[in-house]
Design a protein around this motif. Structure first.
Motif, short mmCIF file in Angstrom:
data_model
loop_
_atom_site.label_atom_id
_atom_site.label_comp_id
_atom_site.label_asym_id
_atom_site.label_seq_id
_atom_site.Cartn_x
_atom_site.Cartn_y
_atom_site.Cartn_z
N MET A 1 0.83 -1.19 0.00
CA MET A 1 0.00 0.00 0.00
C MET A 1 0.87 1.26 0.00
O MET A 1 0.56 2.22 -0.69
CB MET A 1 -0.91 -0.01 1.23
CG MET A 1 -1.86 1.16 1.23
SD MET A 1 -3.25 0.98 2.34
CE MET A 1 -2.59 1.71 3.81
N ILE A 2 1.95 1.24 0.77
CA ILE A 2 2.84 2.40 0.79
C ILE A 2 3.43 2.63 -0.59
O ILE A 2 3.55 3.77 -1.04
CB ILE A 2 3.94 2.21 1.86
CG1 ILE A 2 3.32 2.30 3.25
CG2 ILE A 2 5.05 3.25 1.70
CD1 ILE A 2 4.26 2.01 4.38
N GLY A 3 3.76 1.57 -1.30
CA GLY A 3 4.27 1.70 -2.66
C GLY A 3 3.27 2.37 -3.58
O GLY A 3 3.63 3.19 -4.42
N GLN A 4 2.01 2.04 -3.41
CA GLN A 4 0.96 2.65 -4.24
C GLN A 4 0.83 4.15 -3.93
O GLN A 4 0.65 4.95 -4.84
CB GLN A 4 -0.38 1.95 -3.99
CG GLN A 4 -0.40 0.55 -4.54
CD GLN A 4 -1.67 -0.20 -4.16
OE1 GLN A 4 -2.26 0.06 -3.12
NE2 GLN A 4 -2.08 -1.12 -5.01
N PRO A 10 3.78 11.82 -6.95
CA PRO A 10 4.27 12.77 -7.95
C PRO A 10 3.16 13.39 -8.81
O PRO A 10 3.36 14.43 -9.42
CB PRO A 10 5.20 11.93 -8.83
CG PRO A 10 5.54 10.74 -8.02
CD PRO A 10 4.36 10.51 -7.11
N HIS A 11 1.98 12.76 -8.85
CA HIS A 11 0.89 13.23 -9.69
C HIS A 11 -0.02 14.22 -8.96
O HIS A 11 -0.92 14.80 -9.56
CB HIS A 11 0.07 12.05 -10.20
CG HIS A 11 0.89 11.07 -10.97
ND1 HIS A 11 1.38 11.34 -12.23
CD2 HIS A 11 1.35 9.84 -10.64
CE1 HIS A 11 2.10 10.31 -12.65
NE2 HIS A 11 2.09 9.40 -11.70
N ILE A 12 0.21 14.40 -7.66
CA ILE A 12 -0.62 15.32 -6.88
C ILE A 12 -0.06 16.73 -7.04
O ILE A 12 1.07 17.01 -6.69
CB ILE A 12 -0.64 14.92 -5.39
CG1 ILE A 12 -1.27 13.54 -5.23
CG2 ILE A 12 -1.41 15.96 -4.57
CD1 ILE A 12 -1.21 13.01 -3.81
N LYS A 13 -0.87 17.61 -7.61
CA LYS A 13 -0.41 18.97 -7.89
C LYS A 13 -0.85 19.96 -6.82
O LYS A 13 -0.19 20.96 -6.58
CB LYS A 13 -0.93 19.45 -9.26
CG LYS A 13 -0.52 18.55 -10.40
CD LYS A 13 0.99 18.49 -10.55
CE LYS A 13 1.37 17.61 -11.74
NZ LYS A 13 2.65 17.04 -11.66
N ASP A 14 -1.98 19.72 -6.20
CA ASP A 14 -2.51 20.59 -5.16
C ASP A 14 -1.59 20.52 -3.93
O ASP A 14 -1.39 19.45 -3.38
CB ASP A 14 -3.94 20.16 -4.79
CG ASP A 14 -4.60 21.05 -3.76
OD1 ASP A 14 -3.88 21.68 -2.97
OD2 ASP A 14 -5.84 21.10 -3.76
N SER A 15 -1.04 21.64 -3.51
CA SER A 15 -0.07 21.64 -2.42
C SER A 15 -0.66 21.11 -1.11
O SER A 15 0.03 20.45 -0.34
CB SER A 15 0.52 23.03 -2.21
OG SER A 15 -0.49 23.94 -1.85
N GLY A 21 -0.69 13.99 1.80
CA GLY A 21 -0.15 12.71 1.36
C GLY A 21 1.16 12.38 2.04
O GLY A 21 1.40 11.24 2.45
N GLU A 22 2.02 13.38 2.20
CA GLU A 22 3.30 13.15 2.88
C GLU A 22 3.09 12.81 4.35
O GLU A 22 3.77 11.96 4.90
CB GLU A 22 4.18 14.40 2.74
CG GLU A 22 4.71 14.59 1.34
CD GLU A 22 5.44 15.92 1.15
OE1 GLU A 22 5.62 16.66 2.14
OE2 GLU A 22 5.83 16.20 0.01
N GLN A 23 2.12 13.47 4.98
CA GLN A 23 1.82 13.17 6.38
C GLN A 23 1.29 11.74 6.54
O GLN A 23 1.69 11.02 7.45
CB GLN A 23 0.79 14.16 6.93
CG GLN A 23 1.34 15.55 7.11
CD GLN A 23 0.27 16.55 7.54
OE1 GLN A 23 -0.90 16.19 7.73
NE2 GLN A 23 0.66 17.80 7.68
N VAL A 24 0.39 11.36 5.63
CA VAL A 24 -0.18 10.01 5.69
C VAL A 24 0.92 8.97 5.46
O VAL A 24 1.02 7.98 6.18
CB VAL A 24 -1.31 9.84 4.64
CG1 VAL A 24 -1.72 8.38 4.50
CG2 VAL A 24 -2.51 10.70 5.03
#
Length: 45
Positions: A1-4, A10-15, A21-24
């Motif tokens: 799941m972490i790999g996914q 990289p595809h998330i553009k909204d800051s 996402g980084e926190q999760v």
């Protein structure tokens, strides 16, 4: 799941979403197997 999650990051553009996402991802990486199992079971219920 972490790999996914890493594949999507990289595809998330909204800051705000990128920060979330980084926190999760950080939280998931620091969890023990038991903690992860509890979270999964809670979401199933």
């Amino acid at each position: 799941m972490i790999g996914q999650i890493r594949q999507v990051m990289p595809h998330i553009k909204d800051s705000d979403m990128e920060e979330l996402g980084e926190q999760v991802l950080g939280k998931l990486q620091s969890m023990t197997d038991e903690e992860f199992a509890e979270v999964v079971l809670e979401s199933v219920e």
